[in-house]
Design an enzyme around this catalytic site. Structure first.
Site, short mmCIF file in Angstrom:
data_model
loop_
_atom_site.label_atom_id
_atom_site.label_comp_id
_atom_site.label_asym_id
_atom_site.label_seq_id
_atom_site.Cartn_x
_atom_site.Cartn_y
_atom_site.Cartn_z
CD GLU A 177 67.49 -95.38 36.71
OE1 GLU A 177 67.63 -96.67 36.84
OE2 GLU A 177 68.36 -94.83 36.49
CG ASP A 178 61.43 -94.16 36.97
OD1 ASP A 178 62.34 -94.99 37.29
OD2 ASP A 178 60.81 -93.44 37.92
#
Length: 756
Positions: free
Chosen positions: A111-112
């Site tokens: 996600e990051d």
């Protein structure tokens, strides 16, 4: 150059746990802290690891460091501390193994950063890759707008791999522990979501420690003053409490030691949230809550001796201290549905105080604290199949699509069942069935099998015919009568409480409506064919024109003569499209507008609020009648569909639901600094009825001595006790608290509480 990138040869970069070489993105002291934290996690699960696990853990840490090396948390600390701490919670507080720990290190990577799911799968294999995928889908839960869908994703992950939810719960726990660095609105949203879905889920999975901390941390964020007051009182009474506990357990130790089995005995305080709830429910001050702690006795014995030894310990406890028989709870003979086993009893200790005593084995204690995670350790035991049965029920519910996409209804049903206590009932053959408290005879039928529920015509409880909505009690023996041509109907939904039964009934009704509507669908297809227009291209226009929410609803209403569809009169054919006939209608006058602004009292017209802390943006609003906010209360704004901006207290009974499910409509608001506005508050006052002078004493205190206007006064007394509801007008919470404190000082008044 950066130490670690995806295009490097990964295996060549592996290091031993004592010599992990980390990128230069962190100062020396941070690097040392990263290594120390990692070593701690490794030590916790070292006994469970093989060489492959060791390699995966080291590699996962390297990947996480690479992904997060340029990121910092709100507190300013390196982001990498977060996944390492989540891994520690999974290992040390929940009891998960190496596979889950590796996934915990990686839970934010996809996600990051620019790491992809495929790369994680290729590097760590399908098992870890699948868990990380599940965690990635749950990322950013409280930032979404369609919260019910996100919650359903959390629940759906249960049936794929429970470790996804357990790691997510560890992630949520660390976020709550460090929420002090978050903006206030984020704090309240994450607290509301946790209280709405994660605390009930922790309860259902048997994670008592996690559930308790969730509740305390949520209370710390949403009810700061109450939390601080209870915490302060606990600290002030700690020495006296410890002295009392010692006095209580000393005479027990010698006698239990005579049993010749290893044991430990100690007292532990109840949670702040639990104590606060007791104060609210019993309407008494902290000083009058006696059961601030519980005594726990844990014996370390083989499984086959657990029950007999626990009952022997119970016998010793009740010999030393006077028992209260009706307060005995035997969850050893019949464990709770979440696997919890323990003997609970309440006895009268020194100074006449009631003390709760919990008796359990070491195995039972591990399951009580770690729930599902500890379940795997004892999975071979017959009694430990409780989660398997429950997860089978979850799978059945998940297989049923929410009717017309009503996911909110599904989540609400599921959540209710997560919190419910249980009742134990039996089939005619003596088989035990565990249902949530409040379950009905019809719920029992669906619990046996879906087909039994579908064809249920009647139910006998203890050989007596009862209505389908009959609420079951502990020990009931239930027999279901069926008939092949029986089908569910709408009224059945009022007779069930379990999510499984509701889901099955809705599904059956939907299918029945679909079958009935097939004839109407064919008729509409023929009509459109005669008009030489495409059915698929125009049917949604027809659905919208007649105000139906879906195609099946339109077909059903046409088939049952609830709706007459006249395509020739209501539509014109424009090429291949049907277009509604538009009639000229006069513009509605302002007073004819369907959405009427609620009338505001003089107090409401005077009071003002700020939105997002900007002094220039001062807006009109209306106070929510469900909680009646007063200047000084912590508040939030909720944009309702019809009534404009509503102002609620964060302690409002509806706050958790609104904040958890409608985050996109929540507005950050605060009171404007102004004088003159006033608010109506209702107080519940109870005490000793010492004659006709009670009303005069209270009204004199409020009006004459304190100078507060009384808006309403209702009182009722019986057998020396009275309870009154008094409406007063105040300017802010400081003035309100002053009134409450002054009333509490009166000799004949025992409690004064603000009515929510």
């Amino acid at each position: 150059p950066r130490f670690f990138r995806k295009h490097y040869v990964y295996q060549a970069m592996l290091r031993t746990a004592t010599s992990i070489d980390i990128s230069q993105a962190h100062p020396r002291d941070e690097l040392a802290e990263i290594k120390n934290r990692y070593r701690h996690v490794r030590r916790v699960i070292l006994h469970l690891m093989d060489d492959k696990d060791e390699e995966d853990m080291e590699l996962a840490l390297q990947v996480a460091i690479d992904a997060h090396q340029d990121q910092r948390r709100k507190s300013g600390e390196p982001y990498i501390f977060h996944p390492i701490e989540v891994a520690r919670i999974c290992a040390e507080e929940i009891g998960l193994g190496p596979t889950a720990i590796v996934a915990a290190f990686l839970h934010d990577v996809v996600e990051d950063s620019d790491w992809s799911s495929e790369e994680i799968h290729n590097l760590f294999g399908p098992k870890i890759g699948s868990i990380v995928d599940g965690l990635t889908k749950l990322k950013g839960l409280y930032e979404g707008s369609v919260q019910a869908e996100n919650f359903k994703r959390v629940l759906s992950s249960l049936v794929r791999d429970v470790r996804v939810v357990l790691i997510k719960m560890a992630d949520r726990l660390h976020n709550l522990r460090t929420a002090g660095a978050m903006p206030r609105d984020k704090q309240l949203k994450i607290a509301s979501e946790t209280a709405y879905i994660y605390a009930p889920l922790a309860h259902r999975l048997g994670l008592y420690g996690i559930k308790t901390e969730y509740e305390d941390l949520c209370m710390k964020l949403t009810e700061r003053e109450t939390y601080s007051a209870v915490a302060k009182k606990l600290q002030e009474t700690k020495r006296a409490r410890n002295k009392y506990i010692k006095e209580f357990i000393v005479p027990l130790k010698a006698q239990i030691a005579e049993l010749g089995v290893p044991f430990r005995i100690y007292g532990r305080p109840k949670s702040i949230h639990s104590i606060s709830n007791k104060i609210k429910k019993k309407k008494v001050p902290f000083e009058e809550i006696y059961d601030l702690f519980a005594i726990r006795i844990i014996v370390d014995v083989p499984v086959e001796k657990e029950r007999s030894i626990c009952w022997q310990v119970y016998s010793i406890v009740t010999d030393v201290h006077q028992p209260i028989p009706e307060r005995l709870k035997d969850w050893i003979t019949t464990p709770k549905a979440n696997g919890y086993e323990s003997l609970h009893t309440t006895v009268i200790g020194p100074q006449g105080r009631f003390v709760e005593v919990q008796i359990r084995s070491d195995r039972m204690d591990q399951i009580a604290e770690r729930g599902f995670a500890a379940h795997w350790k004892y999975k071979g035991l017959k009694k430990m199949n409780v989660y398997d049965v429950w997860l089978d029920n979850v799978r059945e519910m998940m297989d049923q699509p929410a009717e017309d996409g009503n996911t909110m209804e599904f989540v609400s049903d599921f959540k209710t069942n997560l919190w419910s206590e249980e009742v134990f009932v039996y089939t005619p053959k003596g088989d035990l069935k565990i249902l949530p408290k409040g379950a009905t005879a019809l719920d029992f039928a669906f619990a046996i099998h879906s087909d039994v529920g579908y064809h249920c015509t009647g139910v006998k409880v203890n050989n007596k015919l009862v209505p389908m909505g009959y609420e079951l009690s502990h020990g009931d023996q239930v027999a279901v009568l069926t008939r092949k041509d029986q089908k569910p109907n709408e009224s059945w939904l009022k007779s069930v409480v379990t999510g499984k039964a509701r889901s099955k009934i809705r599904s059956a009704l939907k299918e029945e409506k679909r079958k009935i509507g097939e004839f109407a669908k064919e008729t509409l297809m023929r009509k459109m064919s005669r008009l030489k227009v495409s059915f698929e291209d125009n049917i949604d226009t027809v659905v919208q024109y007649y105000g139906r929410e879906s195609r099946p609803e339109l077909y059903y209403d046409v088939a049952t003569d609830k709706l007459q569809v006249n395509l020739k009169e209501d539509f014109i054919v424009d090429g291949t499209q049907l277009k509604p006939v538009v009639e000229d209608k006069p513009e509605p006058k302002p007073e004819d507008d369907d959405v009427k602004r609620p009338r505001k009292s003089k107090a409401q017209r005077q009071a003002k609020i700020f939105i997002n802390g900007e002094p220039g943006n001062i807006y009109e609003y209306s106070l929510a009648t469900c909680c009646n906010p007063v200047r000084g209360d912590s508040i939030f704004g909720y944009t309702s569909l019809k009534g404009g901006l509503k102002i609620h207290r964060f302690t409002c009974p509806n706050a958790t639901h609104l904040l958890a499910n409608y985050a996109s409509r929540v507005v950050n608001v605060s009171w404007a600094e102004e004088m003159g506005s006033s608010f109506t508050v209702e107080l519940l006052i109870s005490g000793v009825d010492n004659g006709p002078g009670v009303v005069e004493q209270i009204s004199n205190k409020i009006s004459s001595q304190l100078g507060i206007n009384i808006r309403s006064f209702q009182i009722a007394g019986e057998e020396g006790y009275f309870e009154g509801r008094v409406g007063i007008i105040v300017q802010n919470t400081n003035q309100l608290n002053m009134v409450i404190n002054e009333l509490k000082k009166m000799d004949n008044i025992s409690s004064v509480t603000r009515i929510k």
